[in-house]
Design a protein around this motif. Structure first.
Motif: not given
Length: 182
Positions: A130-137, A145-154, A156-165
């Motif tokens: 139950r972990k995710i990370r976006i690593s950038t060069g 930026t880290d803020q943009i990546c965290k916002a996309i994770i929180n 967009i991605i995590i809401p879908e993951f919580k539903n099993g998608n």
């Protein structure tokens, strides 16, 4: 007697050819499964599996069509921009205790991004952990930026993951990352 021997040889060859065809079809079916089974040969004397492709689904969360779609998106984006992306699902981080550190080290180990541009991005996630990370060069993090990546994770991605998608989460997150990265 010679005719009987020739018949035996012929039957032997036919049976072997049929057996080879069956084995090939079984291998093809196995390679078309949604995930990749890891064994000790997949690791290179460390905690990182070998990089096989753009989408490395070691947890078997995607089906073949989903992997194909994600791969096409990533390849098309790289052709247009030279930016490189890798997606990794993994069930274990080996001897690591910090998932974020593992994701960064995996991205560096695989050398995602061009050396002179440092334009890589790696999405590493684990359904099991139950972990995710976006690593950038370094070149990428000037835009994503880290803020943009965290916002996309929180957002967009995590809401879908919580539903099993998992596919939808990665697909939508990837689309948003690409849109912001252009």
């Amino acid at each position: 007697m010679k005719r009987r021997t020739n018949l035996f040889i012929f039957l032997f060859l036919v049976i072997n050819l049929l057996n080879c065809k069956i084995i090939k079809n079984e291998e093809k079916t196995a390679s078309n499964s949604s995930g990749v089974t890891l064994n000790s040969h997949d690791f290179e004397n460390n905690d990182f599996p070998k990089n096989r492709r753009e989408v490395n689904d070691y947890e078997a969360v995607f089906n073949v069509d989903e992997i194909t779609i994600l791969t096409k998106i990533i390849r098309d984006f790289e052709r247009k921009t030279t930016n490189q992306i890798a997606i990794v699902s993994i069930s274990s981080i080996g001897t690591y205790t910090d998932f974020d550190k593992y994701a960064i080290d995996l991205s560096n180990y695989w050398k995602v991004g061009q050396k002179n541009k440092d334009n890589g991005l790696t999405i590493v996630f684990s359904k099991k952990l139950r972990k995710i990370r976006i690593s950038t060069g370094n070149g990428t993090e000037k835009i994503l930026t880290d803020q943009i990546c965290k916002a996309i994770i929180n957002q967009i991605i995590i809401p879908e993951f919580k539903n099993g998608n998992y596919y939808e989460g990665v697909y939508k997150g990837l689309a948003e990352l690409i849109a912001k990265w252009k």
